[in-house]
Design a protein around this motif. Structure first.
Motif, short mmCIF file in Angstrom:
data_model
loop_
_atom_site.label_atom_id
_atom_site.label_comp_id
_atom_site.label_asym_id
_atom_site.label_seq_id
_atom_site.Cartn_x
_atom_site.Cartn_y
_atom_site.Cartn_z
N UNK A 18 0.82 -1.21 0.00
CA UNK A 18 0.00 0.00 0.00
C UNK A 18 0.86 1.27 0.00
N UNK A 19 1.82 1.42 0.94
CA UNK A 19 2.70 2.60 0.86
C UNK A 19 3.52 2.64 -0.42
N UNK A 20 3.93 1.46 -0.90
CA UNK A 20 4.73 1.42 -2.13
C UNK A 20 3.92 1.93 -3.32
N UNK A 21 2.68 1.46 -3.42
CA UNK A 21 1.82 1.89 -4.53
C UNK A 21 1.56 3.38 -4.48
N UNK A 22 1.22 3.90 -3.31
CA UNK A 22 0.90 5.32 -3.20
C UNK A 22 2.14 6.19 -3.43
N UNK A 23 3.31 5.71 -3.01
CA UNK A 23 4.53 6.47 -3.25
C UNK A 23 4.85 6.52 -4.74
N UNK A 24 4.58 5.42 -5.45
CA UNK A 24 4.77 5.43 -6.90
C UNK A 24 3.86 6.45 -7.55
N UNK A 25 2.60 6.48 -7.12
CA UNK A 25 1.67 7.47 -7.66
C UNK A 25 2.15 8.88 -7.34
N UNK A 26 2.65 9.07 -6.13
CA UNK A 26 3.14 10.38 -5.74
C UNK A 26 4.30 10.83 -6.62
N UNK A 27 5.20 9.90 -6.94
CA UNK A 27 6.31 10.21 -7.85
C UNK A 27 5.78 10.67 -9.20
N UNK A 28 4.85 9.91 -9.74
CA UNK A 28 4.33 10.23 -11.07
C UNK A 28 3.61 11.57 -11.07
N UNK A 29 2.84 11.83 -10.02
CA UNK A 29 2.10 13.09 -9.96
C UNK A 29 3.04 14.25 -9.66
N UNK A 30 4.06 14.01 -8.84
CA UNK A 30 5.06 15.04 -8.64
C UNK A 30 5.77 15.39 -9.94
N UNK A 31 5.91 14.38 -10.80
CA UNK A 31 6.53 14.60 -12.09
C UNK A 31 5.70 15.46 -13.03
N UNK A 32 4.37 15.58 -12.76
CA UNK A 32 3.55 16.46 -13.60
C UNK A 32 3.82 17.93 -13.30
N UNK A 33 4.44 18.21 -12.16
CA UNK A 33 4.73 19.60 -11.80
C UNK A 33 6.07 20.02 -12.40
N UNK A 34 6.18 19.81 -13.71
CA UNK A 34 7.41 20.19 -14.40
C UNK A 34 7.36 21.66 -14.79
N UNK A 35 8.48 22.24 -15.22
CA UNK A 35 8.50 23.67 -15.53
C UNK A 35 7.45 24.08 -16.56
N UNK A 36 7.23 23.24 -17.59
CA UNK A 36 6.26 23.60 -18.61
C UNK A 36 4.85 23.65 -18.04
N UNK A 37 4.50 22.64 -17.22
CA UNK A 37 3.17 22.61 -16.62
C UNK A 37 2.96 23.78 -15.67
N UNK A 38 3.94 24.03 -14.82
CA UNK A 38 3.82 25.12 -13.86
C UNK A 38 3.73 26.47 -14.55
#
Length: 386
Positions: free
Chosen positions: A62-82
């Motif tokens: 459960x923590x592993x899955x949610x941390x993976x999702x967090x990584x991917x969603x954190x990756x959406x906050x790239x310079x172009x998106x921001x």
């Protein structure tokens, strides 16, 4: 014997998940919803077929899955998106959290609940579900500003939600004459520690990943970072979800020698998510539901209204088109297991009301996980119409 039962159960669930994914595409039902229903049916709420040791394994995946999702969603906050949508994401997410907490807490208090109970449930209401939202958008193949905003909002919504819940804990402590100073210290430690840990892992990773083998980071590097974030956050008592998001955002904004640092995680994310959603359905305990049934209903209605109102208000403040403003709250209905985690923390702090609070959190999370993906899917379709 216990290990063999877990392996058999995981194998069957993986194959069942593959079948449900196919069924979902045929009948246009989000696979997240089908997996939660599967968990409720084969788990303790109905048939109770899952081995007892399977629940213990949930503490790992459960923590592993949610941390993976967090990584991917954190990756959406790239310079172009921001640069393109940063203002919209910040305004809508902050508005959503504020409206959710105020509407739910005030509404439950006016219905006669003790104010400390109402405040804590108001804090829980701010939690969203990055996993379900991300999965529905991916499954729908949605692109464009609306989908990008939804992903960006859920990427940081739980950060604001954790802050809001920490303040709710502090306020509830003051109301019931507990040590408010210790409550503030706990909240600051959980959030501040997660941010510091995410930066401590993300800063060197931004410069070191992808260099052993030229190109994008390898699978070993990606999984190693996920496990490191989840493990250290759990060890120190920080939010692993917030740790993963901060680490992911740090890497994607500072790494200059690769473009897709999370591509490898995307390839292995789904098996962990499948088990997480099944266990979400299996975790419902019916013992306390009879006592707090009306509270569950009231919380569900108030949070749904708060999402719609907060999404509309945030969209208007961010100058979004009317259709996108109306659909934003609808697209952010799912409520994740992080709300259950918050409830567990509150149960330890307030044992007198903790069991009832946890029962509401679990029941409402299941309800929003069943209904929410449908509503997210509906919002995406309506916005995509010309």
């Amino acid at each position: 014997m216990a290990n063999s039962e877990v392996l058999i159960a995981v194998g069957i669930l993986f194959l069942a998940g593959l079948l449900l994914d196919k069924i979902g595409r045929i009948v246009h039902v989000p696979r997240v919803t089908l997996l939660i229903l599967l968990g409720a049916i084969i788990g303790p709420p109905v048939m109770d077929l899952l081995p007892r040791s399977f629940n213990e394994a949930n503490e790992f995946y459960s923590p592993t899955a949610l941390t993976m999702v967090a990584f991917l969603l954190g990756g959406t906050l790239n310079p172009e998106t921001l640069k393109s949508h940063g203002r919209e994401i910040m305004i809508i997410s902050l508005t959503l959290v504020a409206v959710s907490v105020v509407v739910v807490a005030t509404g439950l208090w006016l219905l006669g609940l003790p104010i400390a109970f109402a405040v804590l449930l108001g804090g829980l209401s701010a939690a969203t579900d990055p996993a379900a939202t991300h999965d529905v958008i991916t499954q729908a193949g949605a692109k464009g500003r609306f989908a990008t905003n939804l992903l960006g909002i859920v990427a940081i919504d739980d950060a604001w939600g954790l802050l809001a819940f920490s303040m709710a804990l502090t306020l509830a402590s003051i109301i019931v004459d507990q040590d408010a100073v210790m409550a503030m210290v706990h909240g600051a430690r959980e959030v501040g520690g997660a941010i510091a840990l995410g930066l401590a892992i993300g800063l060197p990773a931004a410069f070191l990943t992808g260099r052993i083998k030229p190109g994008e980071p390898t699978l070993i590097e990606a999984v190693g970072l996920v496990f490191l974030c989840a493990g250290l956050a759990l060890h120190f008592g920080f939010s692993f979800l917030l740790t993963g998001m901060v680490c992911g955002a740090t890497i994607v904004n500072l790494a200059r020698h690769h473009d897709r640092p999370f591509n490898e995680i995307e390839r292995i994310e789904w098996p962990f998510m499948l088990l997480f959603f099944v266990m979400a359905g299996a975790s419902l305990e019916t013992g306390n539901l009879a006592q707090v049934g009306y509270v569950c209903v009231a919380y569900f209605i108030l949070r749904a209204l708060a999402r719609l109102l907060g999404g509309w208000a945030g969209g208007r403040l961010a100058s979004l088109p009317h259709r996108e403003s109306r659909m934003t709250g609808l697209g952010l209905m799912p409520q994740a297991g992080v709300a259950i985690g918050m409830a567990l923390v509150a149960r330890e702090r307030f044992p007198d009301i903790g069991e009832e609070l946890l029962a509401v959190a679990v029941a409402s999370t299941i309800a929003f996980e069943l209904v929410g993906p449908f509503l997210t899917q509906m919002a995406i379709r309506r916005v995509s119409k010309k």
